[in-house]
Structures are given as structure tokens and as C-alpha cells.
Design a protein around this motif. Sequence first.
Motif: not given
Length: 193
Positions: A5-9, A21, A186, A188
Motif C-alpha cells: 500500500n502507499t500512504k503519504d503522511f 497501522l 507500506l 510513501g
Amino acid sequence: MSCQNTKDFCVNAGETFKPILRWGSDVLISKAITGITQAAPAVVTAVGHSVPDGWQVAVVSAKGMTQINAERFPPAGADWHRATLLTVDTVQLDGVNAADYSAYLSGGFLVYNTPTSLSGMTATMTIRDAPVIGAVLNTLTSTAGIVLDNTAKTITPTLATAGLVWTVGYYDLELTDLNSIVIQVLSGVITIN
């Protein structure tokens, strides 16, 4: 989830980066519902549900209180609700105001992704100044900076941003099992404002 998965913070400077998570498979579990309260927040009874605290759940096929049902199956997006564990048979659907919904009559299922064991796993989060091959800015591990909670099935990396000299980092979070198999969890961008 067990796939990449890709997730930016985005984190404010001086704050601590600490996302929680949840680790589970894409296999859905369905537990029969025997009751839903007409309250804010709604409480769902599903005997022996096994939902970890804070897990994402959805309601499908409930009769009467149809407003609470997911719009699609499998559930996606706004269909999911954070569940607070109350008992082995009940969960509270945080943020769901069912006080004005029709009364629950019967049936339905509490649906959620299968929680996956973190037993024996180690975790590493590498933060770089450029994707993949950039210079390493920070490294967090399950011995320093990442908490693996097998009861809650959560992975929690923690990074204090006070004093960091970088404002944009590209991260990869990986788990390694007892057989030395690396799982990309993950990836990002972390931006510090």
C-alpha cells in the motif's frame, strides 16, 4: 494489509509521527449480528466476534436498520467504521449515530478483514531523501522506534520530529517473518511542515 500500500503522511514540526497501522489479510470475516442499538454511537452485538479494538468493520444485510448497511460488498471507503471493543460479543461503531435510524429487526453480518498474527515478526522503516536509492535519513526498527502489538494486530512507528533537519522523506515499512521473508507493508512520503 498484507499487500503493498502507499500512504503519504504530513506531520507538524515538533510533533511526533506515530501512525497506528492495523495488520490483517484481505480475507473477510462475517459474524452474524443479533442486535444493533438505536443510539449514538451504535453498538453491534455479534457473538464471539473476535474484532480487535480499533479495527475497521462494516455492517451488511441488517434488516430494519438498513441505513447502517454498507453500500457495497465487499465494503470500501465510507462503508468502514472504527470499532471500539466493548465485550467479546459487542463492538461500538465510533462515529455512527443510529439514534434516528429505523429499529434493527434481524439478521445482518459484522464484516472485517482477518487480523493477522505479528508473532515472531520484526519491522523496519527506512526513511530516505529520495525514493528507493536515496541517502538514509532515519531508520526505525521493532527494537528501536516501532511497536508491534500482536493483541491489537497493530504496527506503530514513532519518530520525534523536533530537531530533524529534513522536511521530506521517502519511507518503506517492511515486516520480516521467522523464515526471513520480507513483506512490504507500506511506502510513501513523510512531509514535516
